[in-house]
Scaffold this motif. Structure first.
Motif, PDB file in Angstrom:
ATOM      1  N   HIS A 117       0.862  -1.186   0.000  1.00 25.10           N
ATOM      2  CA  HIS A 117       0.000   0.000   0.000  1.00 25.10           C
ATOM      3  C   HIS A 117       0.901   1.239   0.000  1.00 25.10           C
ATOM      4  O   HIS A 117       1.256   1.770   1.055  1.00 25.10           O
ATOM      5  N   LEU A 118       1.275   1.685  -1.209  1.00 18.43           N
ATOM      6  CA  LEU A 118       2.242   2.762  -1.352  1.00 18.43           C
ATOM      7  C   LEU A 118       1.785   3.753  -2.412  1.00 18.43           C
ATOM      8  O   LEU A 118       0.969   3.432  -3.275  1.00 18.43           O
ATOM      9  N   SER A 119       2.348   4.953  -2.339  1.00 16.38           N
ATOM     10  CA  SER A 119       2.182   5.904  -3.421  1.00 16.38           C
ATOM     11  C   SER A 119       3.177   5.565  -4.531  1.00 16.38           C
ATOM     12  O   SER A 119       4.360   5.340  -4.260  1.00 16.38           O
ATOM     13  N   ILE A 120       2.712   5.484  -5.760  1.00 21.44           N
ATOM     14  CA  ILE A 120       3.582   5.212  -6.911  1.00 21.44           C
ATOM     15  C   ILE A 120       3.567   6.445  -7.804  1.00 21.44           C
ATOM     16  O   ILE A 120       2.513   6.873  -8.265  1.00 21.44           O
ATOM     17  N   ASN A 121       4.743   6.993  -8.035  1.00 21.69           N
ATOM     18  CA  ASN A 121       4.862   8.207  -8.849  1.00 21.69           C
ATOM     19  C   ASN A 121       5.612   7.883 -10.134  1.00 21.69           C
ATOM     20  O   ASN A 121       6.796   8.124 -10.275  1.00 21.69           O
ATOM     21  N   GLY A 122       4.887   7.277 -11.080  1.00 22.27           N
ATOM     22  CA  GLY A 122       5.448   6.981 -12.389  1.00 22.27           C
ATOM     23  C   GLY A 122       6.097   5.610 -12.477  1.00 22.27           C
ATOM     24  O   GLY A 122       6.592   5.070 -11.484  1.00 22.27           O
ATOM     25  N   GLN A 176      14.371  11.759  -3.880  1.00 20.08           N
ATOM     26  CA  GLN A 176      13.053  11.956  -4.494  1.00 20.08           C
ATOM     27  C   GLN A 176      13.077  11.678  -6.008  1.00 20.08           C
ATOM     28  O   GLN A 176      12.967  12.578  -6.839  1.00 20.08           O
ATOM     29  N   MET A 177      13.206  10.417  -6.374  1.00 17.02           N
ATOM     30  CA  MET A 177      13.265   9.999  -7.777  1.00 17.02           C
ATOM     31  C   MET A 177      11.893   9.501  -8.217  1.00 17.02           C
ATOM     32  O   MET A 177      11.353   8.551  -7.652  1.00 17.02           O
ATOM     33  N   VAL A 178      11.332  10.158  -9.219  1.00 16.82           N
ATOM     34  CA  VAL A 178       9.987   9.839  -9.681  1.00 16.82           C
ATOM     35  C   VAL A 178       9.947   9.863 -11.217  1.00 16.82           C
ATOM     36  O   VAL A 178      10.886  10.290 -11.868  1.00 16.82           O
ATOM     37  N   MET A 179       8.837   9.386 -11.771  1.00 19.12           N
ATOM     38  CA  MET A 179       8.558   9.422 -13.201  1.00 19.12           C
ATOM     39  C   MET A 179       9.696   8.852 -14.052  1.00 19.12           C
ATOM     40  O   MET A 179      10.222   9.503 -14.947  1.00 19.12           O
ATOM     41  N   PRO A 180      10.135   7.608 -13.801  1.00 16.15           N
ATOM     42  CA  PRO A 180      11.238   7.051 -14.595  1.00 16.15           C
ATOM     43  C   PRO A 180      10.843   6.828 -16.044  1.00 16.15           C
ATOM     44  O   PRO A 180       9.685   6.518 -16.352  1.00 16.15           O
ATOM     45  N   ARG A 181      11.789   6.981 -16.952  1.00 17.18           N
ATOM     46  CA  ARG A 181      11.634   6.672 -18.366  1.00 17.18           C
ATOM     47  C   ARG A 181      12.846   5.867 -18.820  1.00 17.18           C
ATOM     48  O   ARG A 181      13.982   6.249 -18.546  1.00 17.18           O
TER      49      ARG A 181
END
Length: 209
Positions: free
Chosen positions: A154-159, A200-205
């Motif tokens: 149960h986590l927040s996923i940012n990308g 704070q690493m988010v939205m990986p591509r």
């Protein structure tokens, strides 16, 4: 070319702001979303310049990113049929215009977001969101229609994005208290923290091979 360019892309010849740009697989066109009174409309614009083309207008409740299949024949996005219903992933065939709903989240969820095609185009990954702090990665097999839950925390996923070989998903989540990049193997569904040290690493591509 990159699968996504961020949240906002401004064309040189248009003063308005267009959202959620995505390259076509051949790099010749860019697709983007414009919110209009009739709904969220997806357009295509040639990268060499020229007139934009309206592709489809989705529900006015559409939210989040969309994607185009690697063969350039299909769009995946989410659509909410009514304001109090969860978001569902919908596909539109660009040759025939045929639309199809392919996911069915529970009514107590916000719904399914950010559909992303696998590198070979046979699957779609997406985020199923219950609320801002409870999100899960899922994968849809386009041939069978099977929807598989990939993460259970149960986590927040940012990308997130697919690995180049299509065997893993790389996602940003706050499992350690701050957002870091994690990689989940689709064979055993085990997640591992990626050896990338940053804050704070988010939205990986993932870059194309």
């Amino acid at each position: 070319p990159s699968r996504g360019l961020g949240d906002v892309y401004k064309r040189q010849d248009d003063p308005s702001v267009e959202m959620r740009p995505v390259w076509s697989a051949d790099g010749a066109n860019i697709y983007f979303m414009r919110y209009e009174s009739s709904g969220a409309t997806i357009y295509r614009a040639p990268m060499t310049g020229g007139k934009e083309t309206r592709i489809i207008t989705t529900s006015k409740y559409t939210k989040g990113n969309f994607d185009i299949s690697p063969d350039n024949n299909e769009l995946a996005y989410n659509s909410r049929r009514a304001k109090n219903k969860p978001l569902q992933i919908e596909l539109t065939n660009l040759d025939t215009g045929t639309k199809k709903i392919v996911t069915n989240p529970p009514d107590n969820f916000n719904g399914d977001l950010h559909p992303t095609y696998s590198p070979d185009g046979t699957k779609i990954g997406f985020i199923r969101e219950k609320n801002a702090m409870s999100m899960y990665l899922f994968v849809l097999d386009l041939a069978t229609g099977r929807v598989q839950q990939i993460t259970t925390d149960h986590l927040s996923i940012n990308g997130f994005d697919w690995s180049g070989d299509g065997n893993s998903l790389i996602y940003g989540t706050d499992k350690t208290g701050i957002y870091k990049l994690w990689k989940v193997n689709l064979r055993d569904l085990k997640s591992a923290l990626m050896p990338v040290a940053d804050y704070q690493m988010v939205m990986p591509r993932v870059a194309d091979n």
